[in-house]
Motif scaffolding. Sequence first.
Motif, PDB file in Angstrom:
ATOM      1  N   VAL A 322       0.885  -1.176   0.000  1.00 17.44           N
ATOM      2  CA  VAL A 322       0.000   0.000   0.000  1.00 17.44           C
ATOM      3  C   VAL A 322       0.917   1.219   0.000  1.00 17.44           C
ATOM      4  CG1 VAL A 322      -1.885   1.182   1.158  1.00 17.44           C
ATOM      5  CG2 VAL A 322      -1.706  -1.305   1.309  1.00 17.44           C
ATOM      6  N   THR A 323       1.164   1.761  -1.188  1.00 14.73           N
ATOM      7  CA  THR A 323       2.183   2.805  -1.351  1.00 14.73           C
ATOM      8  C   THR A 323       1.641   4.214  -1.152  1.00 14.73           C
ATOM      9  OG1 THR A 323       1.761   2.748  -3.734  1.00 14.73           O
ATOM     10  CG2 THR A 323       3.560   1.384  -2.892  1.00 14.73           C
ATOM     11  N   ALA A 324       0.314   4.418  -1.165  1.00  7.90           N
ATOM     12  CA  ALA A 324      -0.242   5.768  -1.035  1.00  7.90           C
ATOM     13  C   ALA A 324      -1.607   5.687  -0.373  1.00  7.90           C
ATOM     14  CB  ALA A 324      -0.360   6.448  -2.404  1.00  7.90           C
ATOM     15  N   THR A 325      -1.872   6.620   0.528  1.00  8.20           N
ATOM     16  CA  THR A 325      -3.191   6.770   1.168  1.00  8.20           C
ATOM     17  C   THR A 325      -3.519   8.254   1.207  1.00  8.20           C
ATOM     18  OG1 THR A 325      -2.162   6.843   3.356  1.00  8.20           O
ATOM     19  CG2 THR A 325      -2.957   4.699   2.595  1.00  8.20           C
ATOM     20  N   ARG A 326      -4.813   8.584   0.994  1.00 11.52           N
ATOM     21  CA  ARG A 326      -5.204   9.991   1.008  1.00 11.52           C
ATOM     22  C   ARG A 326      -6.702  10.086   1.291  1.00 11.52           C
ATOM     23  NH1 ARG A 326      -2.445  14.474   1.705  1.00 11.52           N
ATOM     24  NH2 ARG A 326      -0.854  13.524   0.387  1.00 11.52           N
ATOM     25  N   GLY A 332     -14.805  12.116   3.934  1.00 14.85           N
ATOM     26  CA  GLY A 332     -15.803  11.070   3.720  1.00 14.85           C
ATOM     27  C   GLY A 332     -15.300   9.887   2.940  1.00 14.85           C
ATOM     28  N   ARG A 333     -14.223  10.052   2.149  1.00 14.84           N
ATOM     29  CA  ARG A 333     -13.708   8.954   1.336  1.00 14.84           C
ATOM     30  C   ARG A 333     -12.206   8.823   1.541  1.00 14.84           C
ATOM     31  NH1 ARG A 333     -16.245   9.753  -4.612  1.00 14.84           N
ATOM     32  NH2 ARG A 333     -15.847  11.937  -4.119  1.00 14.84           N
ATOM     33  N   LEU A 334     -11.742   7.595   1.448  1.00 11.75           N
ATOM     34  CA  LEU A 334     -10.315   7.292   1.535  1.00 11.75           C
ATOM     35  C   LEU A 334      -9.888   6.643   0.227  1.00 11.75           C
ATOM     36  CD1 LEU A 334      -7.605   6.873   3.115  1.00 11.75           C
ATOM     37  CD2 LEU A 334      -8.519   4.642   3.785  1.00 11.75           C
ATOM     38  N   ALA A 335      -8.801   7.153  -0.360  1.00 10.43           N
ATOM     39  CA  ALA A 335      -8.237   6.552  -1.575  1.00 10.43           C
ATOM     40  C   ALA A 335      -6.905   5.902  -1.213  1.00 10.43           C
ATOM     41  CB  ALA A 335      -8.027   7.619  -2.654  1.00 10.43           C
ATOM     42  N   THR A 336      -6.728   4.687  -1.684  1.00  9.98           N
ATOM     43  CA  THR A 336      -5.466   3.962  -1.461  1.00  9.98           C
ATOM     44  C   THR A 336      -4.926   3.498  -2.803  1.00  9.98           C
ATOM     45  OG1 THR A 336      -6.594   1.823  -1.158  1.00  9.98           O
ATOM     46  CG2 THR A 336      -6.184   3.162   0.803  1.00  9.98           C
ATOM     47  N   GLY A 337      -3.621   3.583  -2.961  1.00 11.52           N
ATOM     48  CA  GLY A 337      -2.950   3.115  -4.166  1.00 11.52           C
ATOM     49  C   GLY A 337      -1.857   2.137  -3.808  1.00 11.52           C
ATOM     50  N   ASP A 577       4.640  -5.685   9.215  1.00 15.45           N
ATOM     51  CA  ASP A 577       5.583  -5.373   8.143  1.00 15.45           C
ATOM     52  C   ASP A 577       5.899  -3.884   8.177  1.00 15.45           C
ATOM     53  OD1 ASP A 577       5.656  -7.981   6.345  1.00 15.45           O
ATOM     54  OD2 ASP A 577       3.572  -7.665   6.915  1.00 15.45           O
ATOM     55  N   PRO A 578       6.940  -3.449   7.445  1.00 14.41           N
ATOM     56  CA  PRO A 578       7.275  -2.015   7.433  1.00 14.41           C
ATOM     57  C   PRO A 578       6.107  -1.155   6.980  1.00 14.41           C
ATOM     58  CG  PRO A 578       9.053  -3.295   6.482  1.00 14.41           C
ATOM     59  CD  PRO A 578       7.930  -4.254   6.695  1.00 14.41           C
ATOM     60  N   VAL A 579       5.851  -0.075   7.704  1.00 17.89           N
ATOM     61  CA  VAL A 579       4.765   0.858   7.383  1.00 17.89           C
ATOM     62  C   VAL A 579       5.346   1.967   6.509  1.00 17.89           C
ATOM     63  CG1 VAL A 579       2.827   2.117   8.356  1.00 17.89           C
ATOM     64  CG2 VAL A 579       3.941   0.348   9.709  1.00 17.89           C
ATOM     65  N   ILE A 580       4.667   2.257   5.378  1.00 15.09           N
ATOM     66  CA  ILE A 580       5.250   3.187   4.403  1.00 15.09           C
ATOM     67  C   ILE A 580       4.316   4.329   4.011  1.00 15.09           C
ATOM     68  CG2 ILE A 580       6.862   1.514   3.441  1.00 15.09           C
ATOM     69  CD1 ILE A 580       4.899   0.961   1.217  1.00 15.09           C
ATOM     70  N   SER A 581       3.008   4.265   4.330  1.00  7.95           N
ATOM     71  CA  SER A 581       2.091   5.328   3.913  1.00  7.95           C
ATOM     72  C   SER A 581       1.125   5.638   5.038  1.00  7.95           C
ATOM     73  CB  SER A 581       1.309   4.909   2.655  1.00  7.95           C
ATOM     74  OG  SER A 581       0.518   3.765   2.920  1.00  7.95           O
ATOM     75  N   CYS A 582       0.674   6.903   5.094  1.00 11.76           N
ATOM     76  CA  CYS A 582      -0.279   7.319   6.119  1.00 11.76           C
ATOM     77  C   CYS A 582      -0.993   8.575   5.660  1.00 11.76           C
ATOM     78  CB  CYS A 582       0.425   7.566   7.458  1.00 11.76           C
ATOM     79  SG  CYS A 582       1.567   8.960   7.442  1.00 11.76           S
ATOM     80  N   CYS A 583      -2.146   8.825   6.300  1.00 16.55           N
ATOM     81  CA  CYS A 583      -2.900  10.060   6.073  1.00 16.55           C
ATOM     82  C   CYS A 583      -3.673  10.365   7.352  1.00 16.55           C
ATOM     83  CB  CYS A 583      -3.849   9.905   4.891  1.00 16.55           C
ATOM     84  SG  CYS A 583      -4.729  11.425   4.483  1.00 16.55           S
ATOM     85  N   TRP A 584      -3.600  11.615   7.788  1.00 12.77           N
ATOM     86  CA  TRP A 584      -4.191  12.035   9.066  1.00 12.77           C
ATOM     87  C   TRP A 584      -5.068  13.245   8.786  1.00 12.77           C
ATOM     88  CZ3 TRP A 584      -0.698  12.416  14.024  1.00 12.77           C
ATOM     89  CH2 TRP A 584      -1.515  12.347  15.165  1.00 12.77           C
ATOM     90  N   ILE A 585      -6.394  13.082   8.984  1.00 13.99           N
ATOM     91  CA  ILE A 585      -7.294  14.208   8.782  1.00 13.99           C
ATOM     92  C   ILE A 585      -8.386  14.128   9.834  1.00 13.99           C
ATOM     93  CG2 ILE A 585      -8.691  12.962   7.071  1.00 13.99           C
ATOM     94  CD1 ILE A 585      -9.098  15.666   5.671  1.00 13.99           C
ATOM     95  N   GLY A 586      -8.610  15.241  10.524  1.00 13.29           N
ATOM     96  CA  GLY A 586      -9.636  15.269  11.565  1.00 13.29           C
ATOM     97  C   GLY A 586      -9.337  14.241  12.642  1.00 13.29           C
TER      98      GLY A 586
END
Length: 604
Positions: A322-326, A332-337, A577-586
């Motif tokens: 999981v290389t990207a989160t936003r 209201g929505r979470l996108a993961t790549g 496993d190694p953590v590589i992506s995150c997103c923090w909102i509210g």
Amino acid sequence: MMPTLSVFDENNMASDYKNVVLKQLEERNKLFDKFSELINSHSSLYESNKELKKANLQYKVDIEKVKDENQDLCNKVQTGVSVAERSEQFTALEQKLFKVQEELTEVHRTKGARAQQIIDLNLALQEKEKEASSNIDVVCAKDEMITALKAQVSSMEQELNDLKQANQTVNDEYQALNITYLAIEEKLKKCQLENRNLIERWMNLKHVEAQALNTENNQFKRTTSTKAVSLETQSETSQSATRRDSASSPQASPSAQSSLSPPVAVTLKQRFSDFFSGRSLRHPDDEIHSGHALGYASTHSSAIVCLPQEAVSKWAAHENEVTATRFSLSGGRLATGGSDRLIHLWTFAGDKSRLQYTLRGCNGGVTSIDFDPQEQCLAAGCNDYSTKVFSLITQRLKVCLTGHNGKVLSSRFLGSQVRLASGGSDRTVKVWDLKTGGCTRTFMAGSSCNEIVAVDSADCLASGHFDRKIRVWDIRAGSHAVNEIDVSGRVTSLDMPLDKTSMICCTKDHTLELVDLRKASVLKVFSDDSFRVATDQTRCAFSTDGRYVCGLSSDGSVLSWDVDTGSLATCTREHNDPVISCCWIGGRLVTGDKNKQCILWSDS
């Protein structure tokens, strides 16, 4: 055609080989012509030496003869030869002996000179032989090189033939895909036409339905108004009768006193007027509670920040990394790549994630994700040297931005739906106009760009690079960076709070560094023994209120620090496993690791 081409190639190779052999023979002849004079002189000296040896032998024979004659003369002297005759003979013999000695001396002198010449020539011959042997070694090496080059040429020709066949196959596939594309485009046009017709029909039906509803509402209004008038008349009649009764009997019953309440018709009329005027009968707080129940939180609100202490939801978001989160700006929505070239959009029912839909179209792993301010488009940086912009309304690819010569490692919207910035491993930062799909500015950073953030909503952006620098760019200014900030390690990620006055920077030196953009300096450094950055694209995040920063570790830990005190607030490990992506909102924090897992965190 192929056999004829091969025979022609073999003839060319045979003629080339003959020419090479002929050139080698000519070079050998040139080489050995240098020794011909030396060999001829050696031969002549050898013959001269041979002749001198013969002459020396002859002189020795003559000396022996002279000695014999001298002995004979001595014998004759002893036998009675006269003194005069002996003296004459002795003088002649002495003269003859003197001449012979002179000739012998000359012969010895010539022999010594000839011997020295022979020695010199032998030394020169040895040097020439050494040179010839070295030249032969060089020729052998060149022959081996020629053989290797011929083998390489044959392999290159084979590879060229294979590439031609592959190119022909790709061209055939391209033509087939082009035909398929034209057919699908024609179907799309037909579907769009049918869609427009259906929308027109649907609008006509809605118009007819609205007219019917308006007619019914008008009839209902007339009926209710008639009933209200009749009820008012009845209430007035009852009130007058009550007044007459009360005047006749002062002590009225409680049931009679209750009839003095406000008329029912007035209340009904007020409710109907509220209904037809469109006023909501629901309490205003209900909307607030319903918004929080669906998980929507404004990024500009003062929501309570959730520190990562307990994993409330864990799910497999992708097939591998999981290389990207936003999160969207509304939350209201979470996108993961991921590296599986897919982009998933998730919604939350409480704390449970639900897959809404999937965006396809990336030809390489997804490296970054960003929503536009209106939440109508999504930009994704890809390893296929391009940035893909998807429409969230149609859920299809809208624009493909190509121009980078390396992997696109970060893509961010610059405060609007039509302007986007991207940076990649080709050491450039590009600004794009999504109306035209063209690049408007290119900044030569000189180092691989791992992350981009918008410093403001207009013309300023910051980029983090492999050479341990953060560069600030102004789109309106020249092609050089407005400012450069040095950090302790190569930059893997950048993030900013809402006030845009500071920036958090994650470095491969296993630190998080707080940067003041106004002073262009590092204010604080956050580190811990358990904090180890896994990759060059490991992300970090600021909390919405700017009080905490989040760092991701290679051992699966998620750490958060207090910005004011610089102390470690939480350190939890739910990832394996190694953590590589995150997103923090509210009040939401989501992290993703290298083994397809995403975790939604909350306070314990």
